[in-house]
Every structure is written in structure tokens, then in C-alpha cells.
Design an enzyme around this catalytic site. Structure first.
Site, PDB file in Angstrom:
ATOM      1  N   ASN A  10     -23.605  -9.204  18.135  1.00  0.00           N
ATOM      2  CA  ASN A  10     -23.336  -7.790  17.858  1.00  0.00           C
ATOM      3  C   ASN A  10     -24.186  -6.976  18.832  1.00  0.00           C
ATOM      4  OD1 ASN A  10     -23.051  -5.234  16.877  1.00  0.00           O
ATOM      5  ND2 ASN A  10     -24.027  -5.617  14.896  1.00  0.00           N
ATOM      6  N   TRP A  11     -23.528  -6.458  19.853  1.00  0.00           N
ATOM      7  CA  TRP A  11     -24.275  -5.758  20.902  1.00  0.00           C
ATOM      8  C   TRP A  11     -24.659  -4.327  20.499  1.00  0.00           C
ATOM      9  CZ3 TRP A  11     -21.469  -7.207  26.190  1.00  0.00           C
ATOM     10  CH2 TRP A  11     -21.560  -8.597  26.371  1.00  0.00           C
ATOM     11  N   LYS A  12     -24.130  -3.867  19.380  1.00  0.00           N
ATOM     12  CA  LYS A  12     -24.418  -2.511  18.878  1.00  0.00           C
ATOM     13  C   LYS A  12     -24.174  -1.478  19.996  1.00  0.00           C
ATOM     14  CE  LYS A  12     -27.438  -4.506  15.455  1.00  0.00           C
ATOM     15  NZ  LYS A  12     -28.582  -4.358  14.562  1.00  0.00           N
ATOM     16  N   HIS A  96     -21.038  -3.061   8.524  1.00  0.00           N
ATOM     17  CA  HIS A  96     -22.418  -3.341   8.936  1.00  0.00           C
ATOM     18  C   HIS A  96     -23.344  -2.345   8.223  1.00  0.00           C
ATOM     19  CE1 HIS A  96     -26.018  -3.783  11.382  1.00  0.00           C
ATOM     20  NE2 HIS A  96     -25.526  -4.949  11.766  1.00  0.00           N
ATOM     21  N   GLU A  98     -25.709  -0.663   9.232  1.00  0.00           N
ATOM     22  CA  GLU A  98     -25.968   0.583   9.965  1.00  0.00           C
ATOM     23  C   GLU A  98     -24.834   1.577   9.725  1.00  0.00           C
ATOM     24  OE1 GLU A  98     -26.656  -1.363  13.693  1.00  0.00           O
ATOM     25  OE2 GLU A  98     -28.545  -2.138  12.911  1.00  0.00           O
ATOM     26  N   GLU A 168     -26.534  -9.991   5.795  1.00  0.00           N
ATOM     27  CA  GLU A 168     -27.590  -9.407   6.627  1.00  0.00           C
ATOM     28  C   GLU A 168     -28.523  -8.582   5.742  1.00  0.00           C
ATOM     29  OE1 GLU A 168     -26.071  -9.102  10.944  1.00  0.00           O
ATOM     30  OE2 GLU A 168     -25.659  -7.218   9.947  1.00  0.00           O
ATOM     31  N   GLY A 174     -33.428  -5.616  12.864  1.00  0.00           N
ATOM     32  CA  GLY A 174     -34.176  -4.863  13.872  1.00  0.00           C
ATOM     33  C   GLY A 174     -35.660  -4.746  13.553  1.00  0.00           C
ATOM     34  N   SER A 214     -32.345 -10.453  12.567  1.00  0.00           N
ATOM     35  CA  SER A 214     -33.410 -11.027  13.398  1.00  0.00           C
ATOM     36  C   SER A 214     -33.304 -12.548  13.525  1.00  0.00           C
ATOM     37  CB  SER A 214     -34.793 -10.622  12.873  1.00  0.00           C
ATOM     38  OG  SER A 214     -34.913  -9.215  12.915  1.00  0.00           O
ATOM     39  N   GLY A 235     -28.181  -9.872  16.575  1.00  0.00           N
ATOM     40  CA  GLY A 235     -28.435  -8.548  17.132  1.00  0.00           C
ATOM     41  C   GLY A 235     -29.165  -8.656  18.464  1.00  0.00           C
ATOM     42  N   GLY A 236     -30.463  -8.353  18.456  1.00  0.00           N
ATOM     43  CA  GLY A 236     -31.260  -8.291  19.689  1.00  0.00           C
ATOM     44  C   GLY A 236     -31.144  -9.524  20.573  1.00  0.00           C
TER      45      GLY A 236
HETATM   46  C1  3PY Z   1     -29.313  -7.803  13.732  1.00  0.00           C
HETATM   47  O1  3PY Z   1     -29.631  -8.989  13.697  1.00  0.00           O
HETATM   48  O2  3PY Z   1     -30.079  -6.929  14.147  1.00  0.00           O
HETATM   49  C2  3PY Z   1     -27.984  -7.377  13.285  1.00  0.00           C
HETATM   50  O3  3PY Z   1     -27.853  -6.319  12.733  1.00  0.00           O
HETATM   51  C3  3PY Z   1     -26.813  -8.221  13.594  1.00  0.00           C
HETATM   52  O4  3PY Z   1     -25.623  -7.609  13.191  1.00  0.00           O
END
Ligand code: 3PY
Length: 252
Positions: A10-12, A96, A98, A168, A174, A214, A235-236
Site C-alpha cells: 500500500n503505497w498510500k 483502510h 486512514e 490492521e 505508521g 508496520s 505500508g512503509g
Molecule cells: C501500514 O502498514 O502502515 C499500513 O497501513 C498498510 O496498509
């Protein structure tokens, strides 16, 4: 385990199109030939077409990060399932945390999106997860069950097989904090129980449940060793080809 592992990035809201192209190229070079793990990368809408051209012919699939539930119309700024399908998206991340937090998405809205995605042959990655306050109030299972039931409400068993769930925990997103493998397994097993209650055990056993929050190369092996953890929504660590590839290789 009969379920395949699935590693999705997930590149956000990261990477311009040219940066996304470079990252996609790195991912394809590193893991594009891996065939025993499902792999997807989910860039921003503006990079989907560019990334699609790069991953075409590899085992890396394309996903989007959101969509609208209507087919078309006066919804300024929104994107439909058909638009994503035309760009060869196979997956779409829905619900998600967010989006729940910053855009006030509720289970009822997310459910409409899940139904619209399935109807258009897009596989939703339905995200569920509790906040820190909810965990501290011992409400994790209640919250995650309600979100799972709400997101999948009205689906047939056949449709449910086309959905991926991502657990999640919001407090792990994050923040660098990760649920311990045992904590994550406990919630994944409960989600599978909810799925069994809704669609029967056979179906529940086939649905992939990913862990997100994470997940990184250093903790992936232990998480992936858990019975009900079928991969990760990353994510990151998905923003660098080498760490994303290391996660895929943990699942091989
Ligand atoms: C994360 O791991 O930061 C996420 O939100 C993946 O979707």
C-alpha cells in the site's frame, strides 16, 4: 495450508508517476518471477497506468487504494470500479483505517464499495482494525467483528471468496509498533470465526487474511508462521523495492 500467501504494497499518497515507475521496475526485477505467492502493488490513482505498463507480463498485480461505489455520475474527484478495471487493476483496498479516520468512512459506505468492487470483478482488500483506546477497553474482537460483518453484509458465499481481509490494528500503523505474532493470530482466528459464521467453514478456510501495521522484513517470518496469517498489507516497507522483495521472499 491450502491458502496462498499474499503480499500487497500500500503505497498510500507517496511517489510521483516517475518515482512510482522506478519503484515498480525494482519490484518486477526483484520478485516479478515469483509464482507461488500472490503479489500486488497499490500506487496512487495517478500512477496506475504507468505502473501497469511496467508490471505487465510479470506476476505482480495492480491494486488501487480506494474507489466510489457508483458506476458513474456527478461525484467530483471520485473513481469508479470500471475505471480501475480498464487500467487492469485486480485489487482495490477498501476501508483502510486512514479513510475511516480522515474521511469518516463507515461500514455501511464500505459495504457498498465492497459490493460494487465484487460486481466489477475487482478483489476488495477489506481493512479492519481497532484503535488503541478500543484495544485498551478490551473491545478489539467486538470492533473487528462488527467491521468484518458490516463490510461483507449481503454478500453470498461465492462473492465472499473474492474478498481479501486485512487486519490492521490502527495503533500499529505508521508507528513502528507491531502486534506480537500471538496477538495478531488471536484476532485473525476470530475474524475467520466470523467468516465461518457468515459463509460457512469451507469458505472461511479459503479466504486470505493479511496482517498490516508496520510489517517489515525483521518481523515477517514470525507473523507469517501463524496459522491464520496469510500475508501482509505493507505500508512503509513497500516503498523500497528491496524491503518489499524481502517480504515477498519471506512468504515464498
Ligand atoms: C501500514 O502498514 O502502515 C499500513 O497501513 C498498510 O496498509
Amino acid at each position: 495450508m491450502s491458502r496462498r500467501y499474499f503480499i500487497a504494497g500500500n503505497w498510500k499518497m507517496n511517489k510521483t508517476s516517475s518515482e512510482a515507475a522506478a519503484l515498480a521496475q525494482g519490484v518486477v526485477e526483484a520478485v516479478g518471477n515469483v509464482s507461488n505467492v500472490d503479489i500486488a502493488i497499490c500506487p496512487t490513482f495517478t500512477s496506475l497506468e504507468t505502473v501497469e505498463k511496467i508490471i505487465e507480463g510479470s506476476n505482480v498485480k495492480l491494486g488501487a487504494q480506494n474507489m466510489h461505489f457508483e458506476k458513474s455520475g456527478a461525484f467530483t474527484g471520485e473513481i469508479s470500479a470500471a475505471m480501475l478495471r480498464e487500467l487492469h487493476c485486480a485489487y482495490v483496498i477498501l476501508g483502510h483505517s486512514e479513510r475511516r479516520q480522515y474521511f469518516k468512512e463507515c461500514d455501511c459506505l464500505i459495504n457498498k464499495k465492497v459490493k460494487a468492487a465484487v460486481a466489477s470483478s475487482l478483489k476488495p482488500i477489506l481493512c479492519v482494525g481497532e484503535t488503541l483506546e478500543e484495544r485498551e477497553a478490551n473491545k478489539t474482537i467486538e470492533v473487528v467483528s462488527t467491521q468484518t460483518k458490516g463490510g461483507l453484509d449481503g454478500l453470498t458465499a461465492e462473492e465472499a471468496l473474492k474478498v481479501v481481509i486485512a487486519y490492521e490494528p490502527v495503533w500499529a500503523i505508521g508507528t513502528g509498533k507491531t502486534a506480537t505474532p500471538a496477538m495478531a493470530q488471536e484476532v485473525h482466528a476470530e475474524i475467520r470465526k466470523v467468516l465461518a459464521g457468515m459463509f460457512g467453514e469451507n469458505v472461511a478456510e479459503k479466504i486470505q487474511i493479511l496482517y498490516g501495521g508496520s510489517m517489515k522484513p525483521e518481523n515477517a517470518d514470525e507473523l507469517l508462521a501463524q496459522k491464520d496469517i496469510d500475508g501482509g498489507l505493507i505500508g512503509g516497507a513497500a516503498l523500497k523495492a528491496d524491503s518489499f522483495a524481502a517480504l515477498v521472499n519471506s512468504a515464498v
